[in-house]
Scaffold this active site. Structure first.
Site, short mmCIF file in Angstrom:
data_model
loop_
_atom_site.label_atom_id
_atom_site.label_comp_id
_atom_site.label_asym_id
_atom_site.label_seq_id
_atom_site.Cartn_x
_atom_site.Cartn_y
_atom_site.Cartn_z
N HIS A 46 77.57 122.94 103.85
CA HIS A 46 76.01 122.51 102.83
C HIS A 46 76.50 121.00 102.59
O HIS A 46 77.74 121.30 101.25
CB HIS A 46 76.37 123.86 101.47
CG HIS A 46 75.73 122.96 100.37
ND1 HIS A 46 74.53 123.95 99.95
CD2 HIS A 46 76.21 122.63 99.41
CE1 HIS A 46 74.15 123.15 98.69
NE2 HIS A 46 74.43 122.24 98.29
N ASP A 88 67.08 129.63 104.18
CA ASP A 88 67.63 129.71 102.21
C ASP A 88 67.61 130.59 101.04
O ASP A 88 66.79 130.24 99.90
CB ASP A 88 67.71 128.13 102.42
CG ASP A 88 68.90 127.84 100.79
OD1 ASP A 88 69.70 128.87 100.21
OD2 ASP A 88 68.77 126.58 100.21
N HIS A 148 70.27 131.42 107.34
CA HIS A 148 70.47 131.86 106.37
C HIS A 148 69.78 132.62 104.77
O HIS A 148 68.81 131.66 104.21
CB HIS A 148 70.18 129.97 105.35
CG HIS A 148 70.86 129.45 104.57
ND1 HIS A 148 71.55 128.27 105.02
CD2 HIS A 148 71.00 130.07 103.24
CE1 HIS A 148 71.73 127.85 103.30
NE2 HIS A 148 71.87 128.26 102.63
N HIS A 180 65.89 134.62 92.62
CA HIS A 180 66.43 134.65 90.98
C HIS A 180 65.93 135.79 90.18
O HIS A 180 65.20 135.62 90.34
CB HIS A 180 67.04 133.39 90.85
CG HIS A 180 68.17 132.65 91.48
ND1 HIS A 180 68.52 132.56 90.76
CD2 HIS A 180 67.75 131.45 91.56
CE1 HIS A 180 69.75 131.84 91.24
NE2 HIS A 180 68.75 131.07 92.40
N HIS A 224 69.99 134.45 101.38
CA HIS A 224 71.64 134.75 99.64
C HIS A 224 70.86 136.42 99.26
O HIS A 224 70.00 136.78 99.15
CB HIS A 224 71.00 133.88 99.11
CG HIS A 224 71.86 132.74 99.17
ND1 HIS A 224 72.66 132.19 99.34
CD2 HIS A 224 70.87 131.67 99.73
CE1 HIS A 224 73.20 131.57 99.05
NE2 HIS A 224 71.79 131.02 99.28
#
Lengths: 468, 189, 309
Positions: A206, A332, A87, A336, A89
């Protein structure tokens, strides 16, 4: 990266290692042998002191007093199959200001990972072969670790129309998820499971009933009540988890549950497994270590979805991880850009970095035995991701040399400025962790040595691509 | 009576000081009586006077002056004024207002007797003059103090004085109904 | 503490000190020329990212009566609409020269973040559902002065009625009233009552009529019409019938009970009668005291450089 570039070193030392030169994609040793010396090798049978000899991208020997051209010091360290993150991103394509495939996979390598599953909430979304191919190509070019793009369950992750599972499966996609969104419509979810059942793929949910989390900022509880922000109730996760477990019971399709965060969720999965249902579950490192109280200062760096919860939830998740209810630790990893995390708590995007700190957090917060660490960070996630032929293998002769060498007693302080990710949103900044990855090998090539990413590997893989 | 406590406060917070009583209780009483007579002599229409004590140390003296004036002639109006909002050293030191001002009448055209315990730099009196003006423009303001200890920083002069006491800059002067004490750091007064 | 961000910043001695100074300010406000030079040369910037004429006017009046210069910034007339960040706004105004920021924002926690971007004092003028500490101070001040309880609320029976969940006024008042010793009863339907607010001195009920005869202070919260439209409340007039203040309920109050409201009132929702008909109404006293209390807060923060006693 091409298939034939490893010939450039031209030496025939592979023959000395006693097995055929296998043309593994990305193998870099070119016959040069590496010995990982003085470590404790972790396999299913347990942990035992042994040296590991790596030649031509494969483990060629595990035993006492091995020698090679190059030595990686593993004294005091564990040697295991490289970690696999279910997981992450990686943000590319679409959000390259936060992370790129290169920076994200470099961070992964530093964390001991040799493979990551890239979440499909890119822009455009990974819901078609073109985007999947793009991500794979960029990852191969970067050469830090294998990237396996997850596909979407529904087109554009909008929950309306099923994505083309078979088309994506045919280009190697094994996990499908609308991560970031739960599939809200029970009819769509039922169809997705029915359709996926015989395709050899796994749907990953999710779990979040969106109607119950509109505007939600943090765990709904005492802290949230006092702070005056919209709450993210545990029931929003558990309700969808319960629905999907029942849909698995109905359809027989396997299903994976992403980043479970509540004590109730652990109970639901425990019961589903007791019923023999084909479900698996993961937990994120931050949910094993941090509580909602950290949000009292309104710092968006502690905002994540699902949110940080209570000490009781942490205790249940730790227990679930130790007793096998939870199969995997998955980061996860959600970078950002700095300015977005400076917005007010309610408008800042949720998400935390995780790849470089996961091992340390798990060892510090849960301290499982080394076998369980590797089970939950490598073997199980590799199996769930459908990449068990390459990753999460035993450390044994003839296996791919995707390896992590990690020191479970190394104490270090997390410094967001020195992380490899392009973003800085780690909730662990300034915290002391015990346990850190030291060396990483991807198909025998050293991507990380002594905690330092080996840029030369990157340069070599680009520069030596004979067919380019 | 707030002034009574100022003895205690100073003694507790500044232990290494040598203290000397420069006015006894009796002498304080007599000084107040004398000032009352002087005021009555200069301002025979005592009922039109407004005797205003400065918060906090001047309030009890003003009340006793008014009592004397009532016996000698006619009772003046009395009030109190807090000058915290008018000080020129706000933010240079903590300024804690004690009690709200109580001005019984529009001061426009009135003769005000401003009363304080100790006259020192003159800055508090300056603040008080500014404060009084916000309650009307007095016809005249007279200043009565129990102790004038010198060291003026502004051109301000008292009209009525209980006692002139030469002091050092770091002396602490405490005035109360029980007497006047001068405390000096580490030496005999 | 050089900021006032939350009622959690207010211990009992600090509240007492602010109330004492507020008494001074009330005296000043009663004068024909209600102005003192205390904060001459200081600059107070009111930075409102959310509209609120009442609170802004109250703060600016307070600053002006202390002779501070005021700077006024509101999101609707500013470059925030053009994507300028809150941080840029604060840093820019700080560079111009600001001694105190009075900040209002629709998002909880923004004033907390603002303290990291400026050396000036920061006063929270309302953030999201989180806090509105000067409202709590002016409400506590109003109760103590109306009931004559000194600087304490020890044993005072207060009912806070209405939309507690979405109310920064409720969060601030519950916290401060309880700290000052009040016995607080929260009256609200379940969906407007977040979990975990009950505690020492704080009880919860949804039966308003049972509470009325016993309270000394009835505090009505504003219920926004948007909540009704969002389907949060039952259809028709059911909310008003159960939780609104009407003439029948007004008669159930004891003769000397006082009624308060933070304003602006929503007639026909929580206030189902003309408040002018309420002998116990102290709504205008709250507004008057608001100026005194905000003067006291600004004076302490800018005059003494700290809020505490």
């Amino acid at each position: 990266m091409t298939d034939n570039w490893e010939h450039d070193s031209g030496e025939a030392t592979a023959e000395r290692a006693g097995h055929a030169v296998t043309k593994k994609n990305g193998a870099t040793t070119g016959g040069r042998s590496i010995v990982i010396k003085g470590g404790t090798v972790v396999n299913r049978g347990g942990a035992a002191r042994a040296d590991v000899l790596v030649v031509d991208g494969l483990v060629s020997a595990v035993g006492e007093d091995l020698t090679g051209d190059e030595i990686l010091d593993a004294a005091g360290c564990h040697v295991s199959s490289g970690f696999v993150d279910l997981h992450a991103h990686l943000r590319e394509p679409g959000r390259e200001e936060a992370e790129t495939i290169t920076t994200g996979t470099r961070a992964a390598a530093l964390g001991g990972y040799t493979a990551v599953v890239a979440m499909p909430n890119t822009e455009p979304a990974q819901d078609c072969p073109e985007v999947v191919a793009f991500v794979k190509a960029r990852a191969a070019e970067a050469g830090w670790c294998d990237v396996h793009p997850a596909g979407c369950i529904t087109v554009g992750r909008l929950g309306k129309v099923l994505a083309a599972f078979e088309t994506l499966a045919s280009v190697g996609v094994r996990i499908f998820t609308d991560d970031g969104n739960g599939v809200q419509d029970p009819l769509i979810m039922r169809r997705a499971l029915e359709y996926s059942r015989h395709l050899g793929i796994t749907l990953a949910q999710h779990c979040e009933v969106a109607r119950l989390t509109e505007g939600a900022v943090m765990h709904e509880g005492q802290c949230c009540s006092a702070m005056g922000v919209p709450g993210w109730p545990a029931i929003a996760e558990e309700l969808m988890l319960h629905r999907d477990i029942e849909l698995v019971r109905l359809t027989g399709a396997p299903m994976h549950f992403l980043h479970l965060s509540t004590a109730g969720s652990v109970d639901l999965v425990r019961r589903a497994k007791a019923d023999g249902l084909p479900v698996t579950a993961e937990v994120a490192p931050h949910h094993l270590a941090l509580t909602d109280e950290l949000l009292r200062g309104f710092d968006p760096v502690f905002k994540v979805n699902p949110p940080l919860r209570t000490a009781a939830d942490i205790a249940a998740l730790r227990a679930g991880l130790l007793d096998g209810t939870i199969d995997a630790v998955a980061t996860d990893h959600a970078p950002h850009a700095h300015h977005t995390k400076q917005m007010p708590l309610d408008s800042a995007p949720p998400g935390m970095l995780g790849l470089e700190t996961a091992l340390g957090v798990v060892l510090t917060a849960v301290s499982p035995d080394p076998v369980r660490v590797v089970e939950t960070m490598s073997w199980n996630p590799a199996r769930i991701a459908g990449i068990g032929a390459e990753h999460g293998r035993p450390v044994a002769r003839g296996e791919p040399a995707n390896l992590a060498v990690w020191d479970s007693s190394r104490v270090w302080t997390v410094d967001r400025a020195s992380l490899a990710s392009k973003s800085r949103n780690t909730p662990f900044h300034g915290m002391e962790l015990r346990g850190r990855n030291v060396h990483t090998l991807l198909r025998g090539r050293v991507t990380v040595r002594d905690g330092i990413a080996q840029e030369s590997g990157d340069a070599r893989s680009i520069g030596s691509g004979g067919g380019r | 009576m707030p002034a009574g406590s100022s003895f205690v406060r100073i003694r507790l917070t500044r232990p290494p000081m040598t203290a000397a009583e420069v006015l006894t209780r009796d002498q304080v009483d007599r000084a107040i009586a004398r000032i009352a007579h002087e005021i009555a002599e200069k301002h025979p229409e005592t009922s039109s006077l407004v005797v205003i004590g400065m918060q906090s140390g001047g309030v009890w003296i003003a009340e006793r002056l008014a009592g004397h004036l009532a016996r000698i002639a006619e009772a003046p109006l009395t009030g109190s004024i807090d000058v915290s909002m008018y000080r020129d050293d706000i933010s240079m030191r903590p300024v804690t207002p004690v009690a709200p001002s109580r001005i019984p009448v529009d001061l426009a055209g009135r003769t005000v007797v401003l009363v304080d315990d100790v006259l020192y730099t003159g800055r508090t009196v300056r603040a008080a003059l500014a404060a009084l003006n916000d309650h009307g423009r007095p016809g005249a303001v007279r200043l009565a103090v129990m102790v004038d200890r010198g060291h003026r920083e502004l051109p301000i002069r008292p009209d009525f004085v209980g006692k002139n006491i030469p002091t050092h800059l770091d002396d602490e002067v405490s005035v109360g109904p029980e007497g006047v004490i001068v405390a000096r750091p580490g030496a005999d007064v | 503490m050089k900021h006032l961000l939350s009622t959690h910043d207010l211990d009992v001695p600090t509240v007492a000190a602010i109330m004492n100074v507020a008494d001074h300010m009330s005296e000043i406000n009663a004068r024909s020329v209600p102005k003192v030079p205390a904060l001459l040369g200081r600059t107070v910037a009111s930075v409102f990212f959310e509209d609120s004429t009442r609170t802004r006017v109250s703060f600016e009046t307070a600053a002006k009566r202390l002779s501070a210069d005021t700077m006024s910034f509101s999101a609707s007339t500013s470059s925030v609409n053009k994507g300028e960040s809150i941080r840029d706004t604060i840093e820019t105004l700080s560079a111009i020269g600001v001694d105190a920021f009075v900040v209002r924002h629709a998002s909880s926690g923004v004033p907390v973040s603002v303290t990291e971007w400026t050396d000036a004092s920061v006063v929270n003028a309302g953030d999201g559902w989180h806090q509105h500490p000067t409202q709590a101070l002016l409400d506590a001040y109003t109760i103590t002065r109306e009931l004559g309880t000194g600087n304490t609320l020890a044993g005072v029976r207060v009912a806070i009625v209405g939309d507690i969940k979405h109310s920064r006024v409720a969060r601030s008042n519950i916290d401060l009233f309880a700290r000052l010793g009040a016995r607080v009863t929260l009256v609200a339907p379940g969906m407007l009552l977040p979990a975990g607010l009950a505690g020492p001195g704080i009880t919860v009920t949804d039966a308003l009529d049972d509470v009325l005869p016993d309270v000394e202070v009835l505090y009505m919260l504003r219920v926004q019409r948007e909540r009704m439209d969002a389907g949060l409340l039952p259809v028709g007039g059911e909310y008003s019938a159960r939780f609104g203040l009407d003439e029948r309920r007004a008669r159930m109050l004891s003769g000397d009970a006082i009624v308060m409201h933070p304003g602006p009132m929503n007639r026909g929702i929580e206030m189902v009668m003309d408040p002018a008909e309420l002998p116990g109404s102290r709504i205008l006293a709250q507004v008057r005291n608001g100026v005194s209390v905000r003067m006291a807060v600004l004076f302490r923060l800018l005059g003494d450089g700290q809020l505490g006693a």
